[in-house]
Design a protein around this motif. Sequence first.
Motif, PDB file in Angstrom:
ATOM      1  N   ALA A   1      -2.035  -4.646 -10.368  1.00  0.00           N
ATOM      2  CA  ALA A   1      -2.773  -3.397 -10.524  1.00  0.00           C
ATOM      3  C   ALA A   1      -2.177  -2.527 -11.620  1.00  0.00           C
ATOM      4  N   GLU A   2      -0.875  -2.435 -11.676  1.00  0.00           N
ATOM      5  CA  GLU A   2      -0.219  -1.515 -12.606  1.00  0.00           C
ATOM      6  C   GLU A   2       0.733  -2.230 -13.564  1.00  0.00           C
ATOM      7  N   GLY A   3       0.644  -3.525 -13.641  1.00  0.00           N
ATOM      8  CA  GLY A   3       1.544  -4.265 -14.507  1.00  0.00           C
ATOM      9  C   GLY A   3       2.969  -4.312 -13.985  1.00  0.00           C
ATOM     10  N   ILE A   4       3.160  -4.243 -12.695  1.00  0.00           N
ATOM     11  CA  ILE A   4       4.490  -4.277 -12.092  1.00  0.00           C
ATOM     12  C   ILE A   4       5.117  -5.653 -12.298  1.00  0.00           C
ATOM     13  N   GLU A   5       6.409  -5.682 -12.442  1.00  0.00           N
ATOM     14  CA  GLU A   5       7.146  -6.928 -12.652  1.00  0.00           C
ATOM     15  C   GLU A   5       7.456  -7.595 -11.313  1.00  0.00           C
ATOM     16  N   PRO A   6       7.590  -8.923 -11.275  1.00  0.00           N
ATOM     17  CA  PRO A   6       7.913  -9.617 -10.034  1.00  0.00           C
ATOM     18  C   PRO A   6       9.207  -9.109  -9.367  1.00  0.00           C
ATOM     19  N   GLY A   7      10.216  -8.773 -10.158  1.00  0.00           N
ATOM     20  CA  GLY A   7      11.464  -8.256  -9.582  1.00  0.00           C
ATOM     21  C   GLY A   7      11.271  -6.926  -8.883  1.00  0.00           C
ATOM     22  N   GLU A   8      10.417  -6.083  -9.463  1.00  0.00           N
ATOM     23  CA  GLU A   8      10.128  -4.794  -8.817  1.00  0.00           C
ATOM     24  C   GLU A   8       9.358  -4.997  -7.519  1.00  0.00           C
ATOM     25  N   ALA A   9       8.435  -5.939  -7.516  1.00  0.00           N
ATOM     26  CA  ALA A   9       7.681  -6.245  -6.299  1.00  0.00           C
ATOM     27  C   ALA A   9       8.613  -6.773  -5.217  1.00  0.00           C
ATOM     28  N   ALA A  10       9.546  -7.634  -5.604  1.00  0.00           N
ATOM     29  CA  ALA A  10      10.519  -8.165  -4.653  1.00  0.00           C
ATOM     30  C   ALA A  10      11.382  -7.052  -4.071  1.00  0.00           C
ATOM     31  N   ASP A  11      11.812  -6.130  -4.929  1.00  0.00           N
ATOM     32  CA  ASP A  11      12.626  -5.010  -4.457  1.00  0.00           C
ATOM     33  C   ASP A  11      11.856  -4.130  -3.476  1.00  0.00           C
ATOM     34  N   LEU A  12      10.585  -3.917  -3.728  1.00  0.00           N
ATOM     35  CA  LEU A  12       9.751  -3.147  -2.799  1.00  0.00           C
ATOM     36  C   LEU A  12       9.663  -3.854  -1.444  1.00  0.00           C
ATOM     37  N   CYS A  13       9.516  -5.152  -1.472  1.00  0.00           N
ATOM     38  CA  CYS A  13       9.432  -5.921  -0.227  1.00  0.00           C
ATOM     39  C   CYS A  13      10.724  -5.826   0.581  1.00  0.00           C
ATOM     40  N   ILE A  14      11.839  -5.953  -0.099  1.00  0.00           N
ATOM     41  CA  ILE A  14      13.126  -5.873   0.587  1.00  0.00           C
ATOM     42  C   ILE A  14      13.324  -4.476   1.170  1.00  0.00           C
ATOM     43  N   ALA A  15      12.905  -3.463   0.441  1.00  0.00           N
ATOM     44  CA  ALA A  15      12.990  -2.093   0.953  1.00  0.00           C
ATOM     45  C   ALA A  15      12.082  -1.911   2.163  1.00  0.00           C
ATOM     46  N   LEU A  16      10.920  -2.531   2.149  1.00  0.00           N
ATOM     47  CA  LEU A  16      10.009  -2.469   3.287  1.00  0.00           C
ATOM     48  C   LEU A  16      10.687  -3.021   4.534  1.00  0.00           C
ATOM     49  N   VAL A  17      11.286  -4.195   4.414  1.00  0.00           N
ATOM     50  CA  VAL A  17      11.943  -4.810   5.568  1.00  0.00           C
ATOM     51  C   VAL A  17      13.108  -3.949   6.043  1.00  0.00           C
ATOM     52  N   ALA A  18      13.896  -3.439   5.125  1.00  0.00           N
ATOM     53  CA  ALA A  18      15.022  -2.579   5.508  1.00  0.00           C
ATOM     54  C   ALA A  18      14.526  -1.361   6.274  1.00  0.00           C
ATOM     55  N   GLY A  19      13.403  -0.816   5.872  1.00  0.00           N
ATOM     56  CA  GLY A  19      12.847   0.334   6.570  1.00  0.00           C
ATOM     57  C   GLY A  19      12.315  -0.004   7.951  1.00  0.00           C
ATOM     58  N   LEU A  20      11.906  -1.239   8.151  1.00  0.00           N
ATOM     59  CA  LEU A  20      11.347  -1.657   9.443  1.00  0.00           C
ATOM     60  C   LEU A  20      12.404  -2.090  10.453  1.00  0.00           C
TER      61      LEU A  20
END
Length: 192
Positions: A143-162
């Motif tokens: 959607a916004e040209g995000i990089e795979p590493g940034e997407a991975a970091d968001l996912c890891i942050a999601l799990v840490a928050g859960l």
Amino acid sequence: MGTDRLDEVLDATYDCLTRYGVRRTTMDDIATTMGVSRSAVYQYVRSKDDAFRRLAGRLHEQALARAGRAAADGEAPYAVRVRGVLAAKLDLVLALHEDSPHTAELLDEKARLFGGICSAFTADLRGLLVALFAGLFAEAGTAEGIEPGEAADLCIALVAGLETAADAHSLLSLGSDALVAGLLGAPVTASG
């Protein structure tokens, strides 16, 4: 030296960890839990610290193998694969927190004994996610040209928050689907 006996030592180490924690557990405790002499335990591990490092390594390796299987499942849609990778980490954390307040020590990236194991696990998990997102973005774009590493970091942050959420598993499904949909700029279908 048999792997089965090492597994017994590590199982006994885990049992002691749940009851006493790392600092209060002794080699005698591990031996007593196994029903063997302390010298028998030394045939498989060099010290209490070695037993705990091996235990942490085993648990993280099992979770990473589960994440790897989820990532490699080419039959599953990307969203399901991402969710599977994240579930492997979340399940490890929740299982350890559920068993005893002491078992969470195995997850501490700042701990002298386990820090390197925890950091390597997170880095390996991130690598799986980066590869998944690279494939997904190559097929569907972002959607916004995000990089795979940034997407991975968001996912890891999601799990840490859960990790402390009351309904972590259902929130993981909702959160990972929303994250993937947001990254793609398109909704995720019910199957994936």
